[in-house]
Design a protein around this motif. Structure first.
Motif, PDB file in Angstrom:
ATOM      1  N   GLU A  25       0.839  -1.197   0.000  1.00  0.00           N
ATOM      2  CA  GLU A  25       0.000   0.000   0.000  1.00  0.00           C
ATOM      3  C   GLU A  25       0.874   1.247   0.000  1.00  0.00           C
ATOM      4  O   GLU A  25       1.872   1.325   0.720  1.00  0.00           O
ATOM      5  N   LYS A  26       0.467   2.216  -0.810  1.00  0.00           N
ATOM      6  CA  LYS A  26       1.198   3.468  -0.915  1.00  0.00           C
ATOM      7  C   LYS A  26       0.208   4.625  -0.999  1.00  0.00           C
ATOM      8  O   LYS A  26      -0.906   4.458  -1.510  1.00  0.00           O
ATOM      9  N   ILE A  27       0.631   5.780  -0.507  1.00  0.00           N
ATOM     10  CA  ILE A  27      -0.148   6.999  -0.660  1.00  0.00           C
ATOM     11  C   ILE A  27       0.549   7.819  -1.728  1.00  0.00           C
ATOM     12  O   ILE A  27       1.726   8.165  -1.580  1.00  0.00           O
ATOM     13  N   ILE A  55       3.987   3.308   4.148  1.00  0.00           N
ATOM     14  CA  ILE A  55       4.018   2.938   5.558  1.00  0.00           C
ATOM     15  C   ILE A  55       4.448   1.473   5.620  1.00  0.00           C
ATOM     16  O   ILE A  55       3.649   0.568   5.367  1.00  0.00           O
ATOM     17  N   LYS A  56       5.708   1.251   5.922  1.00  0.00           N
ATOM     18  CA  LYS A  56       6.287  -0.082   5.805  1.00  0.00           C
ATOM     19  C   LYS A  56       6.053  -0.959   7.030  1.00  0.00           C
ATOM     20  O   LYS A  56       5.882  -2.170   6.909  1.00  0.00           O
ATOM     21  N   ASP A  57       6.069  -0.354   8.214  1.00  0.00           N
ATOM     22  CA  ASP A  57       5.884  -1.130   9.438  1.00  0.00           C
ATOM     23  C   ASP A  57       4.462  -1.688   9.511  1.00  0.00           C
ATOM     24  O   ASP A  57       3.492  -0.941   9.332  1.00  0.00           O
ATOM     25  N   ASN A  60       2.227   0.027  12.121  1.00  0.00           N
ATOM     26  CA  ASN A  60       1.804   1.362  11.686  1.00  0.00           C
ATOM     27  C   ASN A  60       0.776   1.272  10.570  1.00  0.00           C
ATOM     28  O   ASN A  60      -0.187   2.042  10.534  1.00  0.00           O
ATOM     29  N   SER A  61       0.969   0.323   9.657  1.00  0.00           N
ATOM     30  CA  SER A  61       0.026   0.140   8.553  1.00  0.00           C
ATOM     31  C   SER A  61      -1.349  -0.252   9.074  1.00  0.00           C
ATOM     32  O   SER A  61      -2.377   0.245   8.611  1.00  0.00           O
ATOM     33  N   SER A  62      -1.364  -1.123  10.070  1.00  0.00           N
ATOM     34  CA  SER A  62      -2.629  -1.562  10.666  1.00  0.00           C
ATOM     35  C   SER A  62      -3.343  -0.385  11.339  1.00  0.00           C
ATOM     36  O   SER A  62      -4.557  -0.202  11.182  1.00  0.00           O
ATOM     37  N   LYS A  63      -2.574   0.423  12.086  1.00  0.00           N
ATOM     38  CA  LYS A  63      -3.159   1.586  12.764  1.00  0.00           C
ATOM     39  C   LYS A  63      -3.693   2.599  11.746  1.00  0.00           C
ATOM     40  O   LYS A  63      -4.740   3.209  11.961  1.00  0.00           O
ATOM     41  N   PHE A  64      -2.958   2.773  10.645  1.00  0.00           N
ATOM     42  CA  PHE A  64      -3.386   3.719   9.617  1.00  0.00           C
ATOM     43  C   PHE A  64      -4.713   3.275   9.013  1.00  0.00           C
ATOM     44  O   PHE A  64      -5.630   4.082   8.836  1.00  0.00           O
ATOM     45  N   ASN A  65      -4.820   1.985   8.723  1.00  0.00           N
ATOM     46  CA  ASN A  65      -6.059   1.484   8.129  1.00  0.00           C
ATOM     47  C   ASN A  65      -7.228   1.543   9.114  1.00  0.00           C
ATOM     48  O   ASN A  65      -8.375   1.758   8.707  1.00  0.00           O
ATOM     49  N   GLN A  66      -6.939   1.368  10.411  1.00  0.00           N
ATOM     50  CA  GLN A  66      -7.988   1.548  11.423  1.00  0.00           C
ATOM     51  C   GLN A  66      -8.461   2.999  11.443  1.00  0.00           C
ATOM     52  O   GLN A  66      -9.653   3.276  11.587  1.00  0.00           O
ATOM     53  N   LEU A  67      -7.488   3.904  11.285  1.00  0.00           N
ATOM     54  CA  LEU A  67      -7.801   5.334  11.287  1.00  0.00           C
ATOM     55  C   LEU A  67      -8.726   5.683  10.124  1.00  0.00           C
ATOM     56  O   LEU A  67      -9.628   6.511  10.253  1.00  0.00           O
ATOM     57  N   LEU A  68      -8.515   5.025   8.990  1.00  0.00           N
ATOM     58  CA  LEU A  68      -9.323   5.306   7.799  1.00  0.00           C
ATOM     59  C   LEU A  68     -10.790   4.949   8.004  1.00  0.00           C
ATOM     60  O   LEU A  68     -11.660   5.489   7.314  1.00  0.00           O
ATOM     61  N   LYS A  97       5.261   7.418  11.175  1.00  0.00           N
ATOM     62  CA  LYS A  97       4.242   7.505  12.227  1.00  0.00           C
ATOM     63  C   LYS A  97       3.423   8.783  12.139  1.00  0.00           C
ATOM     64  O   LYS A  97       2.319   8.853  12.684  1.00  0.00           O
ATOM     65  N   ILE A  98       3.946   9.797  11.439  1.00  0.00           N
ATOM     66  CA  ILE A  98       3.203  11.055  11.332  1.00  0.00           C
ATOM     67  C   ILE A  98       1.888  10.858  10.582  1.00  0.00           C
ATOM     68  O   ILE A  98       0.925  11.588  10.802  1.00  0.00           O
ATOM     69  N   HIS A  99       1.817   9.838   9.721  1.00  0.00           N
ATOM     70  CA  HIS A  99       0.578   9.578   8.989  1.00  0.00           C
ATOM     71  C   HIS A  99      -0.535   9.095   9.930  1.00  0.00           C
ATOM     72  O   HIS A  99      -1.705   9.153   9.584  1.00  0.00           O
ATOM     73  N   ILE A 100      -0.136   8.622  11.098  1.00  0.00           N
ATOM     74  CA  ILE A 100      -1.119   8.188  12.089  1.00  0.00           C
ATOM     75  C   ILE A 100      -1.347   9.277  13.122  1.00  0.00           C
ATOM     76  O   ILE A 100      -2.468   9.720  13.355  1.00  0.00           O
ATOM     77  N   SER A 101      -0.255   9.749  13.728  1.00  0.00           N
ATOM     78  CA  SER A 101      -0.368  10.689  14.846  1.00  0.00           C
ATOM     79  C   SER A 101      -0.966  12.031  14.434  1.00  0.00           C
ATOM     80  O   SER A 101      -1.850  12.566  15.119  1.00  0.00           O
ATOM     81  N   LEU A 102      -0.508  12.591  13.300  1.00  0.00           N
ATOM     82  CA  LEU A 102      -1.003  13.913  12.894  1.00  0.00           C
ATOM     83  C   LEU A 102      -2.446  13.853  12.418  1.00  0.00           C
ATOM     84  O   LEU A 102      -3.256  14.717  12.768  1.00  0.00           O
ATOM     85  N   ILE A 103      -2.777  12.833  11.643  1.00  0.00           N
ATOM     86  CA  ILE A 103      -4.162  12.710  11.165  1.00  0.00           C
ATOM     87  C   ILE A 103      -5.112  12.518  12.341  1.00  0.00           C
ATOM     88  O   ILE A 103      -6.179  13.148  12.417  1.00  0.00           O
ATOM     89  N   ASP A 104      -4.727  11.656  13.269  1.00  0.00           N
ATOM     90  CA  ASP A 104      -5.560  11.399  14.440  1.00  0.00           C
ATOM     91  C   ASP A 104      -5.738  12.679  15.255  1.00  0.00           C
ATOM     92  O   ASP A 104      -6.851  12.997  15.691  1.00  0.00           O
ATOM     93  N   HIS A 105      -4.651  13.426  15.437  1.00  0.00           N
ATOM     94  CA  HIS A 105      -4.719  14.662  16.223  1.00  0.00           C
ATOM     95  C   HIS A 105      -5.606  15.708  15.551  1.00  0.00           C
ATOM     96  O   HIS A 105      -6.478  16.296  16.199  1.00  0.00           O
ATOM     97  N   ILE A 106      -5.388  15.933  14.265  1.00  0.00           N
ATOM     98  CA  ILE A 106      -6.163  16.965  13.562  1.00  0.00           C
ATOM     99  C   ILE A 106      -7.642  16.601  13.508  1.00  0.00           C
ATOM    100  O   ILE A 106      -8.512  17.455  13.718  1.00  0.00           O
ATOM    101  N   ALA A 107      -7.944  15.333  13.246  1.00  0.00           N
ATOM    102  CA  ALA A 107      -9.345  14.892  13.192  1.00  0.00           C
ATOM    103  C   ALA A 107     -10.032  15.110  14.534  1.00  0.00           C
ATOM    104  O   ALA A 107     -11.165  15.604  14.595  1.00  0.00           O
ATOM    105  N   PHE A 108      -9.330  14.758  15.618  1.00  0.00           N
ATOM    106  CA  PHE A 108      -9.894  14.918  16.960  1.00  0.00           C
ATOM    107  C   PHE A 108     -10.048  16.404  17.304  1.00  0.00           C
ATOM    108  O   PHE A 108     -11.043  16.822  17.899  1.00  0.00           O
ATOM    109  N   THR A 109      -9.060  17.201  16.900  1.00  0.00           N
ATOM    110  CA  THR A 109      -9.113  18.648  17.143  1.00  0.00           C
ATOM    111  C   THR A 109     -10.328  19.271  16.457  1.00  0.00           C
ATOM    112  O   THR A 109     -11.049  20.078  17.056  1.00  0.00           O
ATOM    113  N   LEU A 110     -10.570  18.895  15.223  1.00  0.00           N
ATOM    114  CA  LEU A 110     -11.714  19.440  14.489  1.00  0.00           C
ATOM    115  C   LEU A 110     -13.034  19.037  15.137  1.00  0.00           C
ATOM    116  O   LEU A 110     -13.978  19.841  15.196  1.00  0.00           O
TER     117      LEU A 110
END
Length: 282
Positions: A25-27, A55-57, A60-68, A97-110
């Motif tokens: 998977e790639k963005i 996202i190679k790890d 991290n890939s699993s967390k990213f897909n959960q976030l989606l 990890k920024i693909h998880i942490s930043l997206i999660d933070h911004i989404a929650f902030t909004l």
């Protein structure tokens, strides 16, 4: 023989697409790349791409897909464009990890801001002083969020996003970035209480001190101390400041569990002496 084409898995917006290439998977990002396309479409591997994030790890890939599954696609797309901007401004690759942490933070902030639920950032000045370049980039990120969502974002959020950006440059360790920011604040408050003074958070002396502490911690952690040729003079001339600096060293040692050498204590003494002479007495 490998197939270099991209299969579209999810379209976040016209510029950001999640694809699969040979099972990975790639963005991929490029202006207008997703226009008129749908899930399952094939994009030629020869298509010019502005940026590819992988996202190679597996964790991290699993967390990213959960976030989606929890965050709106357009918000994910916006965040990925912010990450691209950050990478361009810094001219470096960021920790995945920024693909998880930043997206999660911004989404929650909004979500919070839509409910008029603002979280106050008590370390905004410290964050701006310690991580000035990241802070300036975070300001641009805030403007992107506001233009994209129409939601006014308070200044405190600049500090929070700054920490995410810095941690992405620092092996993705957000907890350490926050810890050292808090540590610097604790040290300044300790000096204020000990000397019964108030240190101006906007002063040059304060900025220099925080910067020194930040790099002193990095030197200590990497066993790369600097020599202080004036140590004996400092200990004689600035006795009170040196004594206080030794207590500051103990605070640092408790936090990072590494001995602070005398040379560093001497430099801290000089900053404390400046505070004594310039700060406001209670």
């Amino acid at each position: 023989m490998k197939n270099h084409n991209y299969e579209i898995k999810k379209i976040f917006n016209n510029n950001v697409i999640l694809v699969s290439q040979n099972g990975e998977e790639k963005i991929i990002l490029r202006k207008g790349l997703g226009f008129g396309k749908k899930t399952g479409d094939i994009i030629s591997g020869d298509t010019p791409i502005e940026k590819i994030f992988v996202i190679k790890d597996e964790g991290n890939s699993s967390k990213f897909n959960q976030l989606l599954t929890k965050v709106d696609e357009d918000i994910v797309g916006m965040c990925e464009e912010i990450i691209l901007m950050v990478s361009h401004k810094l001219n470096e690759e960021l920790n995945e990890k920024i693909h998880i942490s930043l997206i999660d933070h911004i989404a929650f902030t909004l979500q919070r801001l839509k409910k008029n639920d603002e979280i106050i950032n008590p370390f905004l000045v410290e964050t701006e002083t310690l991580y000035r370049k990241e802070f300036q980039i975070a300001e641009k990120a805030i403007r992107i969020i506001e233009n994209y969502t129409g939601i006014k974002v308070p200044d405190g959020e600049i500090g929070f996003i700054t920490l995410h950006i810095h941690s992405a440059r620092n092996k993705g360790n957000l907890s350490n970035t926050v810890k050292y920011t808090f540590l610097c604040n604790s040290i300044v408050e300790f000096i204020e209480d000990s000397l019964n003074i108030y240190i101006d958070r906007q002063s040059l002396d304060y900025a220099r001190f925080l910067t020194h502490i930040r790099f002193a911690i990095e030197r200590i952690l990497t066993s790369n101390p600097i020599k202080n040729e004036l140590l004996s003079v400092i200990k004689k001339q600035y006795k009170q400041s040196y004594k206080l600096a030794k207590n500051v060293a103990k605070i640092i040692e408790r936090e990072i569990e590494i001995k602070v050498v005398e040379d560093e204590i001497g430099y801290i003494s000089i900053h404390i002496e400046k505070f004594k002479n310039s700060a406001t007495i209670y």
